[in-house]
Write an enzyme that holds these catalytic residues in place. Structure first.
Site, PDB file in Angstrom:
ATOM      1  N   THR A  48      -5.729  14.871  -0.034  1.00  0.00           N
ATOM      2  CA  THR A  48      -5.638  16.331   0.088  1.00  0.00           C
ATOM      3  C   THR A  48      -6.987  17.019   0.273  1.00  0.00           C
ATOM      4  O   THR A  48      -7.101  17.980   1.029  1.00  0.00           O
ATOM      5  CB  THR A  48      -4.956  16.901  -1.179  1.00  0.00           C
ATOM      6  N   ASP A  82      -3.219   9.354   3.745  1.00  0.00           N
ATOM      7  CA  ASP A  82      -2.643   9.895   2.531  1.00  0.00           C
ATOM      8  C   ASP A  82      -2.666   8.706   1.564  1.00  0.00           C
ATOM      9  O   ASP A  82      -2.356   7.581   1.965  1.00  0.00           O
ATOM     10  CB  ASP A  82      -1.194  10.331   2.799  1.00  0.00           C
ATOM     11  N   SER A  83      -3.036   8.912   0.325  1.00  0.00           N
ATOM     12  CA  SER A  83      -3.270   7.742  -0.539  1.00  0.00           C
ATOM     13  C   SER A  83      -1.999   6.956  -0.834  1.00  0.00           C
ATOM     14  O   SER A  83      -2.073   5.833  -1.325  1.00  0.00           O
ATOM     15  CB  SER A  83      -3.980   8.143  -1.826  1.00  0.00           C
ATOM     16  N   SER A  84      -0.837   7.509  -0.515  1.00  0.00           N
ATOM     17  CA  SER A  84       0.405   6.730  -0.665  1.00  0.00           C
ATOM     18  C   SER A  84       0.384   5.522   0.264  1.00  0.00           C
ATOM     19  O   SER A  84       1.126   4.574   0.060  1.00  0.00           O
ATOM     20  CB  SER A  84       1.629   7.581  -0.328  1.00  0.00           C
ATOM     21  N   THR A  86      -5.006  11.917  -4.613  1.00  0.00           N
ATOM     22  CA  THR A  86      -4.798  11.782  -6.060  1.00  0.00           C
ATOM     23  C   THR A  86      -3.650  10.832  -6.400  1.00  0.00           C
ATOM     24  O   THR A  86      -3.635  10.244  -7.476  1.00  0.00           O
ATOM     25  CB  THR A  86      -4.504  13.155  -6.706  1.00  0.00           C
ATOM     26  N   ASP A  87      -2.688  10.693  -5.475  1.00  0.00           N
ATOM     27  CA  ASP A  87      -1.460   9.955  -5.831  1.00  0.00           C
ATOM     28  C   ASP A  87      -1.734   8.526  -6.294  1.00  0.00           C
ATOM     29  O   ASP A  87      -1.115   8.052  -7.244  1.00  0.00           O
ATOM     30  CB  ASP A  87      -0.473   9.944  -4.654  1.00  0.00           C
ATOM     31  N   GLN A 125       5.876   1.903 -21.347  1.00  0.00           N
ATOM     32  CA  GLN A 125       6.171   3.128 -20.588  1.00  0.00           C
ATOM     33  C   GLN A 125       5.493   4.341 -21.228  1.00  0.00           C
ATOM     34  O   GLN A 125       5.419   5.404 -20.618  1.00  0.00           O
ATOM     35  CB  GLN A 125       7.684   3.351 -20.532  1.00  0.00           C
ATOM     36  N   CYS A 126       5.031   4.180 -22.464  1.00  0.00           N
ATOM     37  CA  CYS A 126       4.339   5.302 -23.130  1.00  0.00           C
ATOM     38  C   CYS A 126       2.916   5.386 -22.596  1.00  0.00           C
ATOM     39  O   CYS A 126       2.219   4.372 -22.541  1.00  0.00           O
ATOM     40  CB  CYS A 126       4.260   5.079 -24.632  1.00  0.00           C
TER      41      CYS A 126
HETATM   42  N1  ASP Z   1      -0.514  12.911  -1.136  1.00  0.00           N
HETATM   43  C1  ASP Z   1      -1.899  13.176  -1.424  1.00  0.00           C
HETATM   44  C2  ASP Z   1      -2.616  11.854  -1.518  1.00  0.00           C
HETATM   45  O1  ASP Z   1      -2.556  11.203  -2.506  1.00  0.00           O
HETATM   46  C3  ASP Z   1      -2.039  13.951  -2.669  1.00  0.00           C
HETATM   47  C4  ASP Z   1      -3.446  14.308  -3.057  1.00  0.00           C
HETATM   48  O2  ASP Z   1      -4.432  13.932  -2.482  1.00  0.00           O
HETATM   49  O3  ASP Z   1      -3.583  15.065  -4.029  1.00  0.00           O
HETATM   50  O4  ASP Z   1      -3.258  11.454  -0.575  1.00  0.00           O
END
Ligand code: ASP
Length: 335
Positions: free
Chosen positions: A13, A58-60, A90-91, A272-273
């Protein structure tokens, strides 16, 4: 002499542009946005260069291949720079931070991952502070490890977790103290920062090992997962309830774990915690896991456990060595 930092832009992002299909990373766009930040070129700022990866993602869409590529850029430029900032979506930032902490062996300079929830080009962007502060932290040379800076917190990279999809304070490390808290000044927490390795940097790239994460839930039918656990996956992170508990399901999981172990898989039990530790054997529902051959992930994040499995399998170790090392603290990833 002024310190010099290499900024590596991978996508995410922070450098995205609004398009008809939503935000997307566009080549060259981040460089323009950074040039518009006067502070980046002020007399107090360290010197920096920008290295844009291709393609921007995109980090996905980040995979093992990109983890190795980012590590390689750091490795090849290690002598020329005092520190590194990795701009990342961030993902999956916590996964990449964990992966880099294992790939980069003997690191003695800061590698700071950061990004933003709102693109730099937008008026309310959180990217400006995240970038400028990360640049300063990378130049300071105090947190000489892979770390993640976001909205006032400097975290150990392999302890970090994305906690919020929409808050600007998006990351934390619930099982480890912050490496620094940033307000008017940057207050480093010296006792939490790793000691210098005294080694020279080596790269231990990952191979594309078949790794899986299985999150248990009430009523899970373990039999449905048998073939992937015993035949397809080398490393499995089992995300269990609380301190390492699983539903009994008539004892269905235990023989599957034994068979998976016999066929060479390593099953690591995480919780999971977000905070606290796995204690296998604390309850009846977890003690059988250990006797069937599963290892404890203790207080490791799932992100760190996944990266550690990639790392240990890529080293070509035997399953017994991998089991042993999964329970050892290698890069500050577990307490
Ligand atoms: N979908 C974005 C990513 O991870 C979200 C972000 O950067 O905040 O690339």
């Amino acid at each position: 002499m002024k310190k010099k930092v290499l900024i590596i832009y991978t996508g995410g992002t922070i450098g995205m542009k609004k398009t008809e299909k939503g935000y997307a990373p566009i080549s060259g766009f981040l460089g323009e946005a950074i040039s518009a930040i006067g502070d980046m070129n002020s007399a107090d700022a360290p010197l920096w260069d920008l290295c844009e990866m291709s393609p921007l993602l995109d980090s996905s869409d980040i995979t093992v291949k990109e983890w190795n590529k980012i590590a390689e850029v750091i490795y090849k430029n290690y002598a020329q720079y005092d520190g590194f900032v990795v701009l990342h979506g961030t993902d999956t930032m916590a996964y990449t931070a964990s992966a880099l902490s294992f790939i980069l062996h003997g690191l003695d300079k800061p590698v700071v991952l950061t990004g933003s929830q709102i693109p730099l080009s937008e008026i309310r962007s959180d990217g400006r502070d995240n970038l400028v502060t990360s640049l300063i932290i990378a130049a300071d040379g105090i947190a000489n490890e892979v770390c993640l800076y976001f909205s006032g917190k400097l975290l150990r990279g392999n302890r970090a977790v994305k906690m919020s999809a929409d808050q600007l304070v998006a990351f934390d490390s619930p099982n480890y103290p912050h490496l620094a808290d940033v307000g008017i000044s940057i207050r480093y927490n010296y006792s939490a920062i790793g000691k210098p390795s005294g080694k020279s940097l080596e790269m231990r790239p990952f191979s594309n090992v078949p790794i899986g994460v299985l999150k248990v839930f009430p009523g899970i039918q373990f039999g449905l997962f048998e073939s992937i656990m015993t035949e397809k996956l080398s490393g499995i992170v089992l995300e269990t309830f609380g301190a390492g508990n699983i539903p009994s399901d008539g004892g269905a999981l235990i023989p599957i774990i034994s068979r998976a172990f016999e066929s060479g898989s390593v099953i690591t039990v995480c919780s999971q915690c977000p905070s606290g530790t796995v204690t296998l054997g604390a309850y009846e529902t977890s003690s059988a896991l250990k006797s069937a051959g599963a290892v404890s992930g203790f207080d490791m994040t799932t992100e760190a456990a996944v990266a550690k499995l990639y790392y240990l399998f890529s080293l070509g170790l035997s399953k017994d060595e991998i089991k042993e090392k999964m329970e050892e603290n290698l890069r500050g990833e577990l307490s």
